[in-house]
Design an enzyme around this catalytic site. Structure first.
Site, PDB file in Angstrom:
ATOM      1  N   TYR A 214      -7.887   6.987   2.474  1.00 56.83           N
ATOM      2  CA  TYR A 214      -9.157   7.142   3.187  1.00 56.83           C
ATOM      3  C   TYR A 214     -10.152   8.025   2.442  1.00 56.83           C
ATOM      4  O   TYR A 214     -11.323   7.673   2.289  1.00 56.83           O
ATOM      5  CB  TYR A 214      -8.960   7.676   4.615  1.00 56.83           C
TER       6      TYR A 214
ATOM      7  N   TYR B 267       2.941   7.808  -6.071  1.00 63.18           N
ATOM      8  CA  TYR B 267       3.013   6.544  -5.337  1.00 63.18           C
ATOM      9  C   TYR B 267       1.623   5.926  -5.336  1.00 63.18           C
ATOM     10  O   TYR B 267       0.698   6.460  -4.732  1.00 63.18           O
ATOM     11  CB  TYR B 267       3.524   6.812  -3.921  1.00 63.18           C
TER      12      TYR B 267
ATOM     13  N   THR C 209       5.856   4.604   3.682  1.00 62.61           N
ATOM     14  CA  THR C 209       5.032   3.633   4.407  1.00 62.61           C
ATOM     15  C   THR C 209       5.870   2.832   5.389  1.00 62.61           C
ATOM     16  O   THR C 209       5.512   2.680   6.567  1.00 62.61           O
ATOM     17  CB  THR C 209       4.343   2.680   3.415  1.00 62.61           C
ATOM     18  N   THR C 210       7.009   2.321   4.927  1.00 62.45           N
ATOM     19  CA  THR C 210       7.879   1.496   5.767  1.00 62.45           C
ATOM     20  C   THR C 210       8.487   2.315   6.892  1.00 62.45           C
ATOM     21  O   THR C 210       8.838   1.774   7.934  1.00 62.45           O
ATOM     22  CB  THR C 210       8.973   0.853   4.901  1.00 62.45           C
TER      23      THR C 210
ATOM     24  N   ILE D 190      11.816   0.732  -5.125  1.00 57.73           N
ATOM     25  CA  ILE D 190      11.822   1.226  -3.752  1.00 57.73           C
ATOM     26  C   ILE D 190      11.480   0.028  -2.885  1.00 57.73           C
ATOM     27  O   ILE D 190      10.358  -0.475  -2.901  1.00 57.73           O
ATOM     28  CB  ILE D 190      10.850   2.395  -3.566  1.00 57.73           C
TER      29      ILE D 190
ATOM     30  N   LYS E 133       6.131   5.310  -8.289  1.00 56.41           N
ATOM     31  CA  LYS E 133       6.361   4.078  -7.538  1.00 56.41           C
ATOM     32  C   LYS E 133       5.064   3.287  -7.632  1.00 56.41           C
ATOM     33  O   LYS E 133       4.042   3.671  -7.062  1.00 56.41           O
ATOM     34  CB  LYS E 133       6.700   4.366  -6.074  1.00 56.41           C
TER      35      LYS E 133
ATOM     36  N   ARG F 216      -3.226  -0.431   0.242  1.00 54.55           N
ATOM     37  CA  ARG F 216      -3.156   0.299   1.512  1.00 54.55           C
ATOM     38  C   ARG F 216      -4.081   1.512   1.526  1.00 54.55           C
ATOM     39  O   ARG F 216      -4.648   1.851   2.561  1.00 54.55           O
ATOM     40  CB  ARG F 216      -1.720   0.766   1.794  1.00 54.55           C
TER      41      ARG F 216
END
Length: 294
Positions: free
Chosen positions: A110, A136, A47-48, A206, A164, A141
């Site tokens: 989504y 994850y 993501t980052t 993380i 995660k 999000r």
């Protein structure tokens, strides 16, 4: 119980950009800084790292570049998630081919499948690729939550080695620690609550903040796992402002702003992200100073 495969401070790397392209020189500098600080691993294209904003060729290139730059000195866990199962398999296979140590696979955003669909998605990837997989879960999000019971089911697959968990919910790590047999790496994805996550059975983080303050994040982790609670709390107190400040605007824009202040990359992000708003920059500056970064 065997030792964790993934543990300690693992940095969710930003992807530095310049004029719309990946800034490979800056990426190399950032990776060397992380390794020098003593992190245990890095995650490219999470993501980052703006993985969702990169095309497939860029995504694969950044993972390949990261593996080559790290050169086996720390773990590389490649971000290979996609809402499209076939694409997630393709990305994981590529990560395996170029030598990544594992794959970080986010829940299909989504689409929001059922728990049965989520389990089938992850099992299909795990069956297709002989590479250690970290689930994850970041419902804030993705719009979908990976239930504890589904995690326990998936933990039985030999290629699915951990999770995660970016929910910040301490009851979840406690439940998993109590209900999943054998080694299953419980990795936090939430910087502010990491100290608590360790106390409840976690083995690593993380981290977004370790992009900016890797030495401090490593020091916090070492203090905590060595049993020095007072020192760990002191580091937590110094860092809590930074943890919060890096999410005052659309992430990873504040992290890139902070790194640009340190002269390590540009602030550039990929649309639909925008540059950090001027109104929040003073708060980021103060948080960096409080954390001893600069």
């Amino acid at each position: 119980m065997t030792a964790p495969l993934f543990k300690g401070v693992i940095t969710a790397l930003i992807t530095p950009l310049r004029d719309g392209n990946v800034d490979e020189a800056a990426f190399a500098t950032l990776i060397e800084r992380q390794i020098a600080a003593g992190v245990d691993g890095v995650v490219p294209m999470g993501t980052t790292g703006e993985g969702a904003s990169m095309d497939l060729d860029e995504h694969k290139h950044v993972i390949d570049l990261c593996v080559r730059l790290v050169a086996g000195r720390v773990r590389v866990i490649a971000g290979t998630g996609s809402p499209y199962t076939k694409e997630a398999i393709d990305l994981a296979r590529h990560a395996k081919t170029v030598g990544a140590d594992g794959a970080l696979v986010v829940t299909p955003y989504y689409i929001r499948p059922s728990q049965a669909g989520l389990a089938a998605h992850f099992e299909a990837i795990a069956e297709a690729v002989q590479l250690p997989i970290l689930l994850y879960n970041v419902p804030g999000r993705t719009g979908i939550d990976l239930a504890n019971e589904t995690v326990a089911r998936l933990a039985k697959h030999p290629n699915i080695v951990g999770i995660k968990d970016a929910t910040g919910d301490m009851s979840r790590v406690s439940w998993m620690h109590a209900n999943i047999d054998g080694q299953f790496d419980l990795i936090s994805g939430d910087d502010p609550s990491y100290l608590g996550y360790l106390a409840y059975g976690g083995v690593g983080l993380i981290s977004v903040a370790s992009n900016v303050a890797p030495e401090a994040m490593v020091a916090l982790h070492k203090a905590a796992v060595s049993g020095d609670a007072a020192k760990a709390r002191d580091w937590q107190d110094r860092l809590i402002g930074l943890h919060k400040a890096l999410f005052l605007d659309n992430s990873p824009s504040p992290t890139k702003y902070a790194l640009a202040k340190l002269g390590l990359c540009t602030e550039e992000v990929r649309l639909p992200l925008s540059l950090t708003a001027d109104a929040v920059k003073p708060a980021i500056d103060r948080a960096m100073a409080d954390a001893g970064v600069g």
